[in-house]
Design an enzyme around this catalytic site. Structure first.
Site, mmCIF file in Angstrom:
data_model
loop_
_atom_site.group_PDB
_atom_site.id
_atom_site.type_symbol
_atom_site.label_atom_id
_atom_site.label_comp_id
_atom_site.label_asym_id
_atom_site.label_seq_id
_atom_site.Cartn_x
_atom_site.Cartn_y
_atom_site.Cartn_z
ATOM 1 N N GLY A 46 1.094 -0.711 0.297
ATOM 2 C CA GLY A 46 0.133 0.009 -0.244
ATOM 3 C C GLY A 46 1.055 1.649 -0.558
ATOM 4 C CD GLU A 100 0.724 0.693 6.715
ATOM 5 O OE1 GLU A 100 0.999 1.070 5.530
ATOM 6 O OE2 GLU A 100 0.868 -0.621 7.297
ATOM 7 C CG ASP A 101 -1.703 2.266 3.435
ATOM 8 O OD1 ASP A 101 -1.529 1.262 3.968
ATOM 9 O OD2 ASP A 101 -1.780 1.435 2.303
ATOM 10 C CG ASP A 104 -9.094 0.550 9.406
ATOM 11 O OD1 ASP A 104 -9.385 1.324 10.478
ATOM 12 O OD2 ASP A 104 -9.479 0.247 8.836
ATOM 13 C CG PHE A 153 -12.547 0.500 1.773
ATOM 14 C CD1 PHE A 153 -11.747 -0.445 2.845
ATOM 15 C CD2 PHE A 153 -12.684 0.759 0.313
ATOM 16 C CE1 PHE A 153 -10.945 -0.826 1.700
ATOM 17 C CE2 PHE A 153 -11.244 -0.296 -0.181
ATOM 18 C CZ PHE A 153 -10.729 -0.496 0.816
ATOM 19 C CB VAL A 154 -10.222 5.894 1.939
ATOM 20 C CG1 VAL A 154 -11.031 6.609 1.701
ATOM 21 C CG2 VAL A 154 -9.622 5.122 1.947
ATOM 22 C CG ASP A 160 -5.406 -3.324 -2.187
ATOM 23 O OD1 ASP A 160 -5.579 -2.533 -1.081
ATOM 24 O OD2 ASP A 160 -6.263 -4.446 -1.920
HETATM 25 P P1 IMP Z 1 -5.302 -1.844 10.190
HETATM 26 O O1 IMP Z 1 -7.104 -2.240 10.882
HETATM 27 O O2 IMP Z 1 -4.946 -0.156 11.168
HETATM 28 O O3 IMP Z 1 -4.630 -2.990 11.182
HETATM 29 O O4 IMP Z 1 -5.120 -1.474 8.913
HETATM 30 C C1 IMP Z 1 -4.713 -2.987 8.044
HETATM 31 C C2 IMP Z 1 -4.436 -2.353 6.420
HETATM 32 O O5 IMP Z 1 -5.684 -2.700 5.993
HETATM 33 C C3 IMP Z 1 -4.183 -1.215 6.277
HETATM 34 O O6 IMP Z 1 -2.746 -1.278 6.075
HETATM 35 C C4 IMP Z 1 -4.595 -0.727 4.653
HETATM 36 O O7 IMP Z 1 -3.653 -1.680 4.649
HETATM 37 C C5 IMP Z 1 -5.661 -1.214 5.030
HETATM 38 N N1 IMP Z 1 -6.701 -0.623 4.964
HETATM 39 C C6 IMP Z 1 -7.651 0.290 6.678
HETATM 40 N N2 IMP Z 1 -8.082 1.140 5.766
HETATM 41 C C7 IMP Z 1 -8.889 0.421 4.352
HETATM 42 C C8 IMP Z 1 -9.054 1.308 3.449
HETATM 43 O O8 IMP Z 1 -9.821 2.518 3.817
HETATM 44 N N3 IMP Z 1 -8.748 1.012 2.020
HETATM 45 C C9 IMP Z 1 -8.066 0.528 1.648
HETATM 46 N N4 IMP Z 1 -7.365 -0.337 2.869
HETATM 47 C C10 IMP Z 1 -7.670 0.173 3.900
#
Ligand code: IMP
Length: 176
Positions: A46, A100-101, A104, A153-154, A160
């Site tokens: 990402g 990091e992208d 969440d 969600f984005v 992606d």
């Molecule tokens: P976490 O919930 O912080 O562990 O996020 C895990 C991963 O989910 C991130 O590194 C992203 O790759 C993916 N992710 C979380 N939110 C989004 C979103 O809104 N769009 C796309 N990918 C997401």
């Protein structure tokens, strides 16, 4: 309005506003780490686009590592085992910035921080283009945040939807 696979998304962050914010983030990192050598650890897939644009504006002496986080079912009954693949740079006693992208829930970042800390880095900070504070339930919020966004969600700019949409130069939000 754009379509990615079966879902429709609306324009959210323009390419221009992303670039402008990234230049500001790079300026802050350049100032904070002035005179230091930094290892940037880019979390694939990402963060590939964000890292490319951010690092062009970094004027520090630095190493750049590209890693993937993998989670697999171990042979023990203890459940899932997490590891970082591709970290060939020695980060012991190094000042590390994770690129990091999006943060969440923060679960992924907590795992990454735990593994990198076990490698004995001197300091560890997180630069994330996006942060969803309302979804966050982790221990490691980003130190450098591009945009704090609502819990929707984005897609685009590296992010992606089922592996599609990463190539878009702007960020789009799922329509309700
Ligand atoms: P976490 O919930 O912080 O562990 O996020 C895990 C991963 O989910 C991130 O590194 C992203 O790759 C993916 N992710 C979380 N939110 C989004 C979103 O809104 N769009 C796309 N990918 C997401």
């Amino acid at each position: 309005m754009i379509q990615v696979l079966d879902k429709r998304f609306t324009a959210f962050l323009s390419a221009g506003s992303i670039q402008e914010r990234i230049r500001e983030m790079a300026g802050q990192i350049n100032a904070d780490y002035k005179g230091k050598e930094v290892t940037f650890v880019v979390i694939l897939n990402g963060a590939f686009m964000f890292a490319g644009d951010l690092l062009k504006h970094i004027q520090l002496d630095c190493e750049i590592a590209f890693v993937k986080v993998s989670s697999y079912k171990g042979t023990e009954s203890s459940g899932r085992v997490d590891e970082i693949i591709g970290l060939t740079n020695d980060i012991a006693d190094r000042d590390v910035v994770i690129v990091e992208d999006i943060v969440d829930t923060g679960i992924t970042m907590d795992k990454i921080v735990k593994i990198l800390n076990a490698n004995g880095c001197r300091s560890l900070q997180i630069a994330s283009l996006l942060f969803k504070p309302d979804a966050f339930n982790g221990k490691n919020p980003p130190h450098y945040t591009g945009f704090s966004i609502e819990n929707k969600f984005v897609v685009g700019y590296g992010l992606d939807y089922n592996e599609h949409g990463r190539n878009l130069d702007a960020i789009y939000q799922l329509t309700d």
